[in-house]
Design a protein around this motif. Sequence first.
Motif, PDB file in Angstrom:
ATOM      1  N   THR A 129       0.836  -1.199   0.000  1.00  0.00           N
ATOM      2  CA  THR A 129       0.000   0.000   0.000  1.00  0.00           C
ATOM      3  C   THR A 129       0.869   1.246   0.000  1.00  0.00           C
ATOM      4  N   THR A 130       0.438   2.236  -0.777  1.00  0.00           N
ATOM      5  CA  THR A 130       1.169   3.492  -0.807  1.00  0.00           C
ATOM      6  C   THR A 130       0.773   4.350   0.385  1.00  0.00           C
ATOM      7  N   GLY A 131       1.652   5.222   0.761  1.00  0.00           N
ATOM      8  CA  GLY A 131       1.395   6.129   1.867  1.00  0.00           C
ATOM      9  C   GLY A 131       2.698   6.513   2.527  1.00  0.00           C
ATOM     10  N   LYS A 132       2.688   7.663   3.179  1.00  0.00           N
ATOM     11  CA  LYS A 132       3.899   8.172   3.813  1.00  0.00           C
ATOM     12  C   LYS A 132       4.230   7.446   5.107  1.00  0.00           C
TER      13      LYS A 132
ATOM     14  N   GLU B 288      -1.389   6.227   7.262  1.00  0.00           N
ATOM     15  CA  GLU B 288      -1.948   6.449   5.924  1.00  0.00           C
ATOM     16  C   GLU B 288      -2.158   5.129   5.196  1.00  0.00           C
ATOM     17  N   LYS B 289      -1.223   4.203   5.363  1.00  0.00           N
ATOM     18  CA  LYS B 289      -1.332   2.905   4.704  1.00  0.00           C
ATOM     19  C   LYS B 289      -2.522   2.113   5.245  1.00  0.00           C
ATOM     20  N   VAL B 290      -2.721   2.147   6.552  1.00  0.00           N
ATOM     21  CA  VAL B 290      -3.853   1.446   7.159  1.00  0.00           C
ATOM     22  C   VAL B 290      -5.163   2.088   6.700  1.00  0.00           C
ATOM     23  N   ARG B 291      -5.221   3.409   6.727  1.00  0.00           N
ATOM     24  CA  ARG B 291      -6.434   4.110   6.305  1.00  0.00           C
ATOM     25  C   ARG B 291      -6.777   3.773   4.851  1.00  0.00           C
ATOM     26  N   LEU B 292      -5.772   3.784   3.979  1.00  0.00           N
ATOM     27  CA  LEU B 292      -6.007   3.471   2.577  1.00  0.00           C
ATOM     28  C   LEU B 292      -6.460   2.019   2.413  1.00  0.00           C
ATOM     29  N   SER B 293      -5.820   1.109   3.106  1.00  0.00           N
ATOM     30  CA  SER B 293      -6.207  -0.306   3.018  1.00  0.00           C
ATOM     31  C   SER B 293      -7.644  -0.524   3.479  1.00  0.00           C
ATOM     32  N   LEU B 294      -8.017   0.128   4.563  1.00  0.00           N
ATOM     33  CA  LEU B 294      -9.389  -0.005   5.073  1.00  0.00           C
ATOM     34  C   LEU B 294     -10.404   0.562   4.090  1.00  0.00           C
ATOM     35  N   THR B 295     -10.105   1.716   3.515  1.00  0.00           N
ATOM     36  CA  THR B 295     -11.069   2.313   2.585  1.00  0.00           C
ATOM     37  C   THR B 295     -11.160   1.518   1.294  1.00  0.00           C
ATOM     38  N   ILE B 296     -10.057   0.921   0.858  1.00  0.00           N
ATOM     39  CA  ILE B 296     -10.119   0.047  -0.318  1.00  0.00           C
ATOM     40  C   ILE B 296     -11.055  -1.121  -0.021  1.00  0.00           C
ATOM     41  N   GLY B 297     -10.897  -1.720   1.142  1.00  0.00           N
ATOM     42  CA  GLY B 297     -11.764  -2.825   1.531  1.00  0.00           C
ATOM     43  C   GLY B 297     -13.220  -2.421   1.626  1.00  0.00           C
TER      44      GLY B 297
ATOM     45  N   VAL C 129     -19.066   1.787   0.958  1.00  0.00           N
ATOM     46  CA  VAL C 129     -18.985   3.218   0.686  1.00  0.00           C
ATOM     47  C   VAL C 129     -18.856   3.437  -0.817  1.00  0.00           C
ATOM     48  N   THR C 130     -19.238   4.621  -1.249  1.00  0.00           N
ATOM     49  CA  THR C 130     -19.105   4.969  -2.653  1.00  0.00           C
ATOM     50  C   THR C 130     -17.645   5.273  -2.978  1.00  0.00           C
ATOM     51  N   LEU C 131     -17.365   5.359  -4.252  1.00  0.00           N
ATOM     52  CA  LEU C 131     -16.017   5.690  -4.704  1.00  0.00           C
ATOM     53  C   LEU C 131     -15.574   7.034  -4.142  1.00  0.00           C
ATOM     54  N   GLU C 132     -16.433   8.022  -4.250  1.00  0.00           N
ATOM     55  CA  GLU C 132     -16.108   9.360  -3.762  1.00  0.00           C
ATOM     56  C   GLU C 132     -15.874   9.369  -2.255  1.00  0.00           C
ATOM     57  N   ARG C 133     -16.714   8.664  -1.533  1.00  0.00           N
ATOM     58  CA  ARG C 133     -16.581   8.621  -0.072  1.00  0.00           C
ATOM     59  C   ARG C 133     -15.295   7.884   0.335  1.00  0.00           C
ATOM     60  N   ALA C 134     -14.959   6.835  -0.380  1.00  0.00           N
ATOM     61  CA  ALA C 134     -13.739   6.091  -0.073  1.00  0.00           C
ATOM     62  C   ALA C 134     -12.510   6.975  -0.267  1.00  0.00           C
TER      63      ALA C 134
ATOM     64  N   LEU D 204     -12.397   9.373   2.632  1.00  0.00           N
ATOM     65  CA  LEU D 204     -11.943   8.710   3.854  1.00  0.00           C
ATOM     66  C   LEU D 204     -10.443   8.398   3.807  1.00  0.00           C
ATOM     67  N   ALA D 205      -9.956   8.076   2.624  1.00  0.00           N
ATOM     68  CA  ALA D 205      -8.529   7.781   2.473  1.00  0.00           C
ATOM     69  C   ALA D 205      -7.689   9.054   2.540  1.00  0.00           C
ATOM     70  N   GLY D 206      -8.339  10.205   2.343  1.00  0.00           N
ATOM     71  CA  GLY D 206      -7.632  11.474   2.404  1.00  0.00           C
ATOM     72  C   GLY D 206      -6.819  11.778   1.167  1.00  0.00           C
ATOM     73  N   ILE D 207      -7.262  11.229   0.025  1.00  0.00           N
ATOM     74  CA  ILE D 207      -6.559  11.489  -1.231  1.00  0.00           C
ATOM     75  C   ILE D 207      -7.564  11.915  -2.299  1.00  0.00           C
TER      76      ILE D 207
END
Length: 82
Positions: free
Chosen positions: A9-12, A16-25, A32-37, A40-43
């Motif tokens: 997972t990308t992230g600094k 950030e990596k955990v947040r991105l992984s959770l939102t992908i899941g 969640v919708t694409l926009e909401r994900a 939530l991922a902050g990107i």
Amino acid sequence: MIQILDKSTTGKNIDEKVRLSLTIGMFAEGAVTLERAAELAGIPLTNFIDVLRSKNIPWMEYTLEHTKEDELAIQKYKGGTT
């Protein structure tokens, strides 16, 4: 698990990596919708789509309804009956 997140997972940082992984899941499960994900991922949305593509996760749903609408539009364009 942290080693897997670091490589997959990308992230600094790990947060950030955990947040991105959770939102992908959450997105992949339809929670969640694409926009909401992306939010939530902050990107930005385009970056989130790029992440999904890099993981071969479909980000756009093309339904049977869309297919029918396209077929009608093609018939209309060709001058056929609708």
